[in-house]
Design a protein around this motif. Sequence first.
Motif, PDB file in Angstrom:
ATOM      1  N   ARG C   3       9.073 -14.845  -5.147  1.00 48.45           N
ATOM      2  CA  ARG C   3       8.192 -14.499  -6.246  1.00 48.45           C
ATOM      3  C   ARG C   3       6.729 -14.755  -5.942  1.00 48.45           C
ATOM      4  O   ARG C   3       5.858 -13.927  -6.131  1.00 48.45           O
ATOM      5  N   PHE C   6       5.368 -12.465  -3.454  1.00 44.33           N
ATOM      6  CA  PHE C   6       5.248 -11.135  -4.041  1.00 44.33           C
ATOM      7  C   PHE C   6       4.022 -11.051  -4.935  1.00 44.33           C
ATOM      8  O   PHE C   6       3.243 -10.112  -4.867  1.00 44.33           O
ATOM      9  N   VAL C   7       3.882 -12.058  -5.753  1.00 42.60           N
ATOM     10  CA  VAL C   7       2.761 -12.042  -6.681  1.00 42.60           C
ATOM     11  C   VAL C   7       1.458 -12.017  -5.909  1.00 42.60           C
ATOM     12  O   VAL C   7       0.536 -11.299  -6.237  1.00 42.60           O
ATOM     13  N   PRO C 380      -0.085 -17.731 -11.277  1.00 46.79           N
ATOM     14  CA  PRO C 380       0.824 -17.613 -12.412  1.00 46.79           C
ATOM     15  C   PRO C 380       0.037 -17.558 -13.722  1.00 46.79           C
ATOM     16  O   PRO C 380      -1.178 -17.644 -13.716  1.00 46.79           O
TER      17      PRO C 380
END
Lengths: 276, 583, 549
Positions: C3, C6-7, C380
């Motif tokens: 994740r 990817f982010v 995030p």
Amino acid sequence: MSRARSPLFWSGATLVGTLALIAMLAPVLSPYDPRAVSGPSLVPPSGAHLLGTNDAGQDILSQLIWGARSSALVAVLAAGLAVAIGVFVGVGAGLARGWVDAVAMRVVDVFLAVPALPLLILVAALLGPSGPIAIAVIIGLAGWPAIARIVRSQALGVARRGYVDAARGFGAGRLYLVGRHLVPALGPLIAANFVYWAGTAVALQAGLAFLGLSDPTEVSWGSVLNRALSHPGVYFTSEWTWWVLPAGLAITLAVVGLAFLALALEPGSNPRLRRS
Amino acid sequence: MTAPLLEVSDLSVRFGGDVDALRGVGFALDREESLAVVGESGAGKSTLAHCIVGLIQPPEAAGSVRLNGEELIGASAATLRSVRWRLVAIALQGAPFNPVVPVIDQVAEPLREHGGLSSSRARRRADDLARESLLDPALLRRFPHQLAGGERRKATLAMALALDPAVVILDEPAAGLDPATGRELLDRVHELRRARGFSLIAISHDLPAVARLCERTIVLYAGEVAEAGPTEHVIGRPAHPYTWALVNSYPVTSTTKDLRPIRGEPPDPRAVPSGCPFHPRCTQSETICRDRHPPLERSGGRLVACHFGGLKVLLSATLVHKAFHSGSRRLDALQAVSLTVREGESVGVVGPSGSGKTTLARVIAGDLSPDRGEVILEGERLARSWRRDARALSRRVQLVRQDPWDALSPRLTVAELVREPLDIAGAGDQQRRSAVRARLESVGLPGYGTFLEARVHELSGGQLQRIALARAIAARPKLLVADEPTSMLDASEQARLLVVLRELQVEMGLGLVLVSHDLALVRKVTDRIVVLDAGRVAEEGSSAAVSGRPRSLAARRLMEAARAFAVGDERGASERASGGGTN
Amino acid sequence: MNRRAFVRASAGTALALYLGACGSSTSSSSGRPTLRLAGGSFGFPSPFSYIAGPGYVQMSYIYDTLLWKDSTGRMLPWLASRFRRSRDGLTYSFELRPGIQWHDGRPLTAEDVAFTFEYFARQPLGPLIVAQPFGVGTARARGPHKVEVELERPAVTFLDSVAGAVPIIPRHIWSSIDDAPSAQDPGVLVGSGPYRLESFSAGEGASLYTANESYFLGTPFVKRIELRPVDNELTALQAGEIDAADTPPEGVGEDTLASFRADSAFGVVQDAGSFTFPLIWNLQRGGALADVRFRRACALAIDRSAIVERLLGGNGEPGNPGFLPGESPFQVPVEQYSFDPAAASDLLDEAGYRRPEASAVRQGPEGEPLSFSLLTGNSPVPPVLDLLVESLQAVGVDLSPQAVDLPTLFGRLQEGTDEIVLSLYPGPGGTSPNADPDILRTFYSSKVEGRLQGAQGYVNHVFDRLAERQLVTQNEAARRRLTARLQELAARDLPVLPLYYPTLFNVFRREVFDRWYYTPGGFAGGLPGVFNKQVFVTGSKTGLTPRTA
Ligand code: SF4
């Protein structure tokens, strides 16, 4: 129509049923408002917080319970939309035949050629964060072509059956044929596709939320995971056992349950129905 | 052109001021011609006969009856006396003999009174006449009650012929005779007519009897002429719905089909229906039939009193072509096939497997569109389309498919299946329920209870075939196309279904196209048979002709198979059973 | 790719702008270690195509600058042995060390330096190339080892962000290249720096740098720098895959650090105030957003101390309405708007934003609800978001958050049409590139254009004028007075409220390398993090002399 139920069916139904019940009763079952700060941050499971709290002090169990609701909403909406459009296009094309059919299938081909998941992520990223309804709509729009194609091929077969011709002979209109003969004949197929796309929707919603591409304050399993995994502490403490694990488990159970159901409902798996 | 020998025009008779026996009847009869007057009892046949011999006079009678130019209606007693026996003689059905006088004296009476013969010469002449009428002269010496009915009939004939009249009227000439005697007598009349050259009017409800005797026929109904024309047209190919029904209700050897009674009751002469008097019993009547009296008009080589010129054409398929393609192969299933079905008519379509029978059935039922040619149902072009009027039209023709498993949805119950046409037509709930029951029972299935909840996979092929037929009938079609509808039924079930179909034809004027390879079955049910072979019409004709004297190879083959079964040998029976489901 | 990876990819390169460090470490026991650090895809390491701060750091291994910092924060003579500033502050002249060679053996001369400034000015470079000679007028070689640089106007930041940041490039390589950013052949990577690029895999984000044995300061202490792709630096460190790891800029609690602190194999260094989460109201949107009472009430409603306690367990500092964190020597006390929800409610009531009923959303004078969209990043999502929404909800202000990826976030900040923004900002203190108090000008002034982040729709001419003056004031005391005034104005007008400053940590394996430090004020014009090549070259925290084993 009575149908022999396999263990696969029952395990899927039990899982899905339980989660559906939890989703429905979320306001009753949930000990806290899932968004409220209901305790200190990162307390381990205790009587007050059965699954502890997250870094903001929100109750994780409540978030998972409400997450079931969000997942159920997305699953039903997305699958409903995909099936509605897919059946409409598929049955319409199968019934109309001719150029309508050709055009519809060309459109379906084009849609099918586009890989759905990257498309979804792209759309979600471009449109910005999306609530469960937006996600459901996106998934629904991604799912219909596959349904339309399989429904059409089945509808073509059913439309060739004598009883459909007979009904036309009785002066039946399109709506009647679709409602009385085509859709019931495609029932198992539609049910299986519905369940399949419900499962896909749950997984995709969780995935999008996990990637941070959904509404950040939406309470869902994916967003619980997202928050958990962006908290560095989960990698070094036991926080993962009551924060990451239950959320992952919830997603897994829902997806697996729906997959079991879809498999059990798959028309090919039931010999009784083959003749029709 | 000289005036005809007998000319009846606009003749009406009313008894007691309210019983209409005859209404506006007219016809002409020339020398040496023969005319049959047919109709049910009470149609006015005898009244007509009585008028022609001047027995009914004003005020009961109105109009005109001219014999040799002489008007008989309202004529003086002297005129009538001079005409009777000499110009026109009638052989009445109810023996007009005086029971206390020997028959010979009564036969000789016209000879003495009108012919001026001496008593002994008259008796000798009577003996000759008796011999000519195939009656033993010795029997003449007896009293009437000592003679059998046939003998009395012959005596009446002898009496009518006594003065060698120009017109002989025979009232029910063969009634009450055994078939052989009747036939013998009629043959005799025929010979005598040829020999003597008199004109003949034969009055009878016995169609076959008079059809043999007369060149022309008029059909009376409720005191009116319904149809009139050459006998081979009127009886051979009836145009008026009444004539059609009348012909079908007679047991004759010239048709192979079973009997079908005429629906309803003959009209009460005191209250003849308005408009067309036949309309209450007519299967094809419309509003106009009730409102307006149909004129007697020329139609198809005869005169017909019907607004529609007689029986309607239900279906006409003209030069239909249909080909199927599979890959590069092309199969011509139908080539220039034409087919006509009239009101109430049954047409058989027979042929070997692969001859295009099923394709034809589907084309005329609107299930398939023809490549070329057209199918007209009740005056409208039949085409498969979603338009409302096209859908309404398609309801008028129902196809009973060969494979009931395909034709009946596996997801519906028996009740739902039979109800489906009514559901689609939007019938009332009560109507649906009663129709389901009635239709199921009419095909010999229970119309109640758990059977209604059964589904296709729980039923036998025979039951399914009957359900398929029941639902097709529930749609109340005008034309029923049945493709091997009884292939899975045993003989008694099959017979029962055929009876049901016959009743429907009487009841609704249903046209029936029966598709089968089983000629023995088809000839029992149909008026005409079309033999298909390799997608073309190989032969077409009346059922009797095709099954009795098949001309085409295909028909002969089919007939051989059927005959083998008819004598009941094992081989034939098993052949038929195994061939039942295929086509 | 998990994740996080990817982010990062989807967030694109802009992420790199403020995700400062990407890791480093050492190995071997002989004191001439190989360091294994977290890699990442930060572009081809030429002075014209690296991507942002982390890319610059790699590029700096190959290319040297005139000056460079060590752990004291002082400028060391690097390629230049000394420099002089003219009285008016417009001219700097640099004396180059003699005998410096390019990697290909050619001598480095004043011509190369002059060429560098002139060549940079010719190239169209985006904001991701963080070291550019802004404000430089002309540069001329005054002899083989002497260069004179003239500025367009005086700037107190010249030494930090130009002389100590712009890489000097060889004229004989680049003079024949027109389009510098697309020159990406390893053959062009001829620098004068302590390392050469041995291997490079752009897609994976892995590369290997090896020591330049003929380096002018002597053979570098760290022989090899191995950059390897990792998902999570801290777990990679724990697993022994890398030798030093940065904590994420959002900050970490003690739950994360505890296991490292307890283990004597690991050392931890920390840096406060180099990131913050500013809450930015867009004054241009009018209504309540333009009403200072509304903004002050929001500030009163947010318990910034509690947030730091709750989210970071104290590893951070509550936000200061005057923008600068406690570490900044320029910070002055300003109005704090300490947590007081009752006062917040009173203030809102007074300003005419009433609650139709308790716990309902407040309404403005026209009946418009106090409902605002809140734009934020998603990689995030700031952990503080839920708490922020809840705090404001308590006083009847409704926020609908929308989390987008970084390129989108920056794009929308440029448009300036969002109502409220919550972002992660690389500053304003500690080792961040924005540690200089000039940050007050670049963040708040309406005269500054094209900034990635800053106040939205805030126009105060007094502030703007003072901010300009501070930039050209060479007198330290005078500059302090000016920046104090700026802080007071920022706190009074409150177009921005820093919520908190998370503390940044670097955790390292002592055994491999233990001389890590955060450069005060950042290096190379303010790069955050611990990967200052001074320590790799010398093996010590100060000075220019390489340690030997
Ligand atoms: S169709 Fe009408 S007119 Fe013709 S016979 Fe029937 S009722 Fe009479």
